[in-house]
Design an enzyme around this catalytic site. Structure first.
Site, PDB file in Angstrom:
ATOM      1  N   LYS A 123      41.170 -24.301 -49.825  1.00  0.00           N
ATOM      2  CA  LYS A 123      41.052 -22.885 -50.218  1.00  0.00           C
ATOM      3  C   LYS A 123      39.947 -22.718 -51.265  1.00  0.00           C
ATOM      4  O   LYS A 123      39.610 -21.605 -51.660  1.00  0.00           O
ATOM      5  CB  LYS A 123      42.382 -22.376 -50.765  1.00  0.00           C
ATOM      6  CG  LYS A 123      43.514 -22.409 -49.741  1.00  0.00           C
ATOM      7  CD  LYS A 123      44.774 -21.830 -50.292  1.00  0.00           C
ATOM      8  CE  LYS A 123      46.025 -22.265 -49.577  1.00  0.00           C
ATOM      9  NZ  LYS A 123      46.197 -21.677 -48.246  1.00  0.00           N
ATOM     10  N   CYS A 139      54.021 -17.568 -44.748  1.00  0.00           N
ATOM     11  CA  CYS A 139      54.860 -18.619 -45.337  1.00  0.00           C
ATOM     12  C   CYS A 139      55.524 -18.125 -46.626  1.00  0.00           C
ATOM     13  O   CYS A 139      55.666 -18.892 -47.587  1.00  0.00           O
ATOM     14  CB  CYS A 139      54.066 -19.906 -45.594  1.00  0.00           C
ATOM     15  SG  CYS A 139      53.327 -20.588 -44.125  1.00  0.00           S
ATOM     16  N   HIS A 184      55.470 -19.217 -52.072  1.00  0.00           N
ATOM     17  CA  HIS A 184      55.157 -19.776 -50.748  1.00  0.00           C
ATOM     18  C   HIS A 184      56.271 -20.782 -50.411  1.00  0.00           C
ATOM     19  O   HIS A 184      56.848 -21.391 -51.310  1.00  0.00           O
ATOM     20  CB  HIS A 184      53.809 -20.488 -50.860  1.00  0.00           C
ATOM     21  CG  HIS A 184      53.268 -21.025 -49.572  1.00  0.00           C
ATOM     22  ND1 HIS A 184      53.694 -22.212 -49.024  1.00  0.00           N
ATOM     23  CD2 HIS A 184      52.313 -20.550 -48.733  1.00  0.00           C
ATOM     24  CE1 HIS A 184      53.022 -22.439 -47.902  1.00  0.00           C
ATOM     25  NE2 HIS A 184      52.184 -21.445 -47.707  1.00  0.00           N
ATOM     26  N   ASP A 236      51.888 -23.478 -59.184  1.00  0.00           N
ATOM     27  CA  ASP A 236      51.257 -23.576 -57.876  1.00  0.00           C
ATOM     28  C   ASP A 236      49.930 -22.815 -57.971  1.00  0.00           C
ATOM     29  O   ASP A 236      49.906 -21.585 -58.006  1.00  0.00           O
ATOM     30  CB  ASP A 236      52.183 -22.966 -56.828  1.00  0.00           C
ATOM     31  CG  ASP A 236      51.557 -22.951 -55.442  1.00  0.00           C
ATOM     32  OD1 ASP A 236      50.355 -23.247 -55.328  1.00  0.00           O
ATOM     33  OD2 ASP A 236      52.275 -22.622 -54.473  1.00  0.00           O
ATOM     34  N   GLN A 246      46.342 -20.502 -54.782  1.00  0.00           N
ATOM     35  CA  GLN A 246      45.561 -19.263 -54.637  1.00  0.00           C
ATOM     36  C   GLN A 246      44.838 -18.894 -55.927  1.00  0.00           C
ATOM     37  O   GLN A 246      44.168 -17.857 -55.975  1.00  0.00           O
ATOM     38  CB  GLN A 246      46.477 -18.098 -54.230  1.00  0.00           C
ATOM     39  CG  GLN A 246      47.180 -18.283 -52.900  1.00  0.00           C
ATOM     40  CD  GLN A 246      46.220 -18.246 -51.709  1.00  0.00           C
ATOM     41  OE1 GLN A 246      45.051 -17.880 -51.834  1.00  0.00           O
ATOM     42  NE2 GLN A 246      46.712 -18.640 -50.545  1.00  0.00           N
TER      43      GLN A 246
HETATM   44  N1  C6P Z   1      48.863 -20.643 -48.094  1.00  0.00           N
HETATM   45  C1  C6P Z   1      48.106 -18.814 -46.670  1.00  0.00           C
HETATM   46  O1  C6P Z   1      47.612 -18.369 -45.643  1.00  0.00           O
HETATM   47  P1  C6P Z   1      48.668 -26.216 -48.281  1.00  0.00           P
HETATM   48  O2  C6P Z   1      49.149 -25.806 -46.920  1.00  0.00           O
HETATM   49  O3  C6P Z   1      49.419 -27.410 -48.809  1.00  0.00           O
HETATM   50  O4  C6P Z   1      47.193 -26.368 -48.378  1.00  0.00           O
HETATM   51  O5  C6P Z   1      48.987 -24.981 -49.271  1.00  0.00           O
HETATM   52  C2  C6P Z   1      50.285 -24.470 -49.353  1.00  0.00           C
HETATM   53  C3  C6P Z   1      50.327 -23.278 -50.222  1.00  0.00           C
HETATM   54  C4  C6P Z   1      51.018 -23.354 -51.413  1.00  0.00           C
HETATM   55  N2  C6P Z   1      51.056 -22.319 -52.267  1.00  0.00           N
HETATM   56  C5  C6P Z   1      50.437 -21.154 -51.996  1.00  0.00           C
HETATM   57  C6  C6P Z   1      50.495 -20.046 -53.008  1.00  0.00           C
HETATM   58  C7  C6P Z   1      49.712 -21.017 -50.814  1.00  0.00           C
HETATM   59  O6  C6P Z   1      49.101 -19.854 -50.562  1.00  0.00           O
HETATM   60  C8  C6P Z   1      49.675 -22.092 -49.887  1.00  0.00           C
HETATM   61  C9  C6P Z   1      48.968 -21.949 -48.581  1.00  0.00           C
HETATM   62  C10 C6P Z   1      48.118 -20.306 -46.903  1.00  0.00           C
HETATM   63  O7  C6P Z   1      48.573 -18.076 -47.536  1.00  0.00           O
HETATM   64  C11 C6P Z   1      48.560 -21.053 -45.690  1.00  0.00           C
HETATM   65  S1  C6P Z   1      50.278 -20.783 -45.315  1.00  0.00           S
END
Ligand code: C6P
Length: 406
Positions: free
Chosen positions: A225, A363, A122, A199, A202
């Site tokens: 999430k 993203c 991401h 990370d 997910q």
């Molecule tokens: N992915 C998706 O629709 P934040 O925005 O900080 O809560 O999470 C960022 C982020 C970081 N790593 C991974 C693997 C992610 O999937 C995400 C967020 C969302 O896939 C929003 S772009």
């Protein structure tokens, strides 16, 4: 027995309609819906406890502090971290990665050092490292992925070398659903004394995570999430590393003593929590963890695996549909493209049928480049989704087919 109907009743939003159709919410990888217990925990905080924390001798402040610090203990247990001071609250996974890049990165890296990420990251696990490389002269290296969306065989071992200082890797890909072999990556990285940031954005909604058993150095995730509030997330870091890292932001609560001559910093974890935090969010995150654990991560994973298998079966039979990300053992994500239809058109027609999915680059633009597509359509499943909703997804896709392809 996994009673999905009973679980659905815990989520007020699932009762609503969209364009006169029952909501079929399949955008859980972007953010999941919130159970009543999380909503009520935040409400209770504002209705009964609201006060600033760590500051007041009055009852409300002490009760708010207890609720806040109690949630930190829940996160510690949830990740099986050794110590509560290894849990730092941030705004989300993004801020947690930026914290490590700024604080650890700028204090540790020198020109020629290498940071290793994968092609499936991401943007939150790419851009902070690029900014760090610009600031320090370190070099960003990339583990390529293969056609299925797995890390290319042998690539991790061949890219890790004595110049590697940090490996930043997603446990589960948001664009592909791939579950990475993180234990093996950590083992390889530690052989050259590189630190590993996982990370987990997910991963945490779908699988039990044990940072002590994994022996990762940093772990990040977002509350929203995990059926929790937006605006709250977690950085886990090994104490030995966090102790040596300078503060990321300055302000209240992160100090021990301030004079104009010299300021000394607070102990962990407060050194990294400048300013009044998102107290209600932390309380809500604690309630989300209680909720997830009460359902059970194994049961959640089994349910979602069944849904993904059912959806994949239907996708494979759908003419012109190509699944993007086909590694066995994926977690809860079905990304796809449909020949002759732009993903945004798919998303719009599905929405008119009450089906919410995400379309776009998620993203993860390098993943799109890898597959030579501008975007994908992505259905992502959560504990409250049902086989009937998978049918609704494919029913709506038939409608797309009728409108665009026939
Ligand atoms: N992915 C998706 O629709 P934040 O925005 O900080 O809560 O999470 C960022 C982020 C970081 N790593 C991974 C693997 C992610 O999937 C995400 C967020 C969302 O896939 C929003 S772009």
């Amino acid at each position: 027995m996994f009673d999905v109907q009973a679980l659905r009743n815990a989520f007020p939003i699932l009762k609503r309609e969209v364009h006169g159709r029952p909501l079929v919410y399949l955008d859980n990888a972007a953010t999941s819906q919130k159970p009543r217990s999380v909503i009520e925990a935040e409400c209770h905080y504002y209705e009964v406890l609201n006060a600033n924390i760590h500051r007041g001798v009055h009852t409300l402040s002490q009760e708010a502090t207890d609720a806040f610090e109690g949630a930190r203990d829940k996160v510690r247990d949830f990740l099986n971290a050794r110590r509560r001071e290894e849990i730092i609250f941030t705004r989300g996974a993004t801020e947690a990665i930026n914290l490590v890049a700024h604080s650890w990165g700028r204090s540790q890296l020198k020109p020629g050092d290498e940071i290793l990420v994968s092609e499936m990251e991401h943007h939150a696990n790419i851009v902070p490292w690029q900014m760090l490389c610009e600031a320090t002269g370190a070099v960003l290296k990339v583990i390529p992925i293969d056609e299925r969306g797995a890390l290319a065989a042998g690539a991790v071992a061949s890219l890790i070398n004595p110049r590697t200082k940090l490996v930043g890797i997603t446990q589960v890909s948001n664009a592909l659903g791939t579950v990475n072999p993180v234990a093996e990556i950590i083992r390889l990285a530690h052989q050259v004394d590189a630190v590993v940031l996982l990370d987990g954005a997910q991963a945490v909604p779908h699988m039990a995570v044990d940072v002590t058993a994994l022996d990762c150095d940093f772990y990040v995730f977002s509350g929203h999430k995990l059926y929790g509030p937006t605006g709250i997330g977690v950085l886990y870091g090994k104490r030995s590393l966090l102790e040596k890292m300078p503060p990321y932001q300055g302000g209240g609560d992160m100090i021990s003593q301030v004079t104009f001559q010299k300021t000394t910093y607070n102990q962990l974890p407060y050194k990294f929590e400048a300013g009044t935090p998102h107290i209600a969010g932390v309380v809500g995150l604690g309630a989300a963890i209680d909720f997830v654990l009460s359902v059970g991560l194994e049961a959640i994973a089994a349910h979602e695996d069944r849904l993904l298998a059912y959806a994949t079966q239907q996708a494979e039979r759908f003419e012109g549909l190509k699944i993007i990300g086909t590694v066995p053992g994926k977690a809860s994500i079905l990304s796809f493209v449909l020949k002759g239809v732009h993903p945004h058109d798919i998303g719009t027609i599905l929405d008119s049928e009450g089906v919410a999915i995400r379309t776009g680059h998620h993203c993860a633009m390098p993943v799109m480049d890898h597959y030579g597509v501008p975007a994908t359509a992505r259905a992502s499943f959560a504990l409250y989704n049902t086989a009937e909703e998978v049918d609704a997804l494919f029913g709506a896709l038939r409608r797309v087919e009728e409108l665009f392809l026939k």
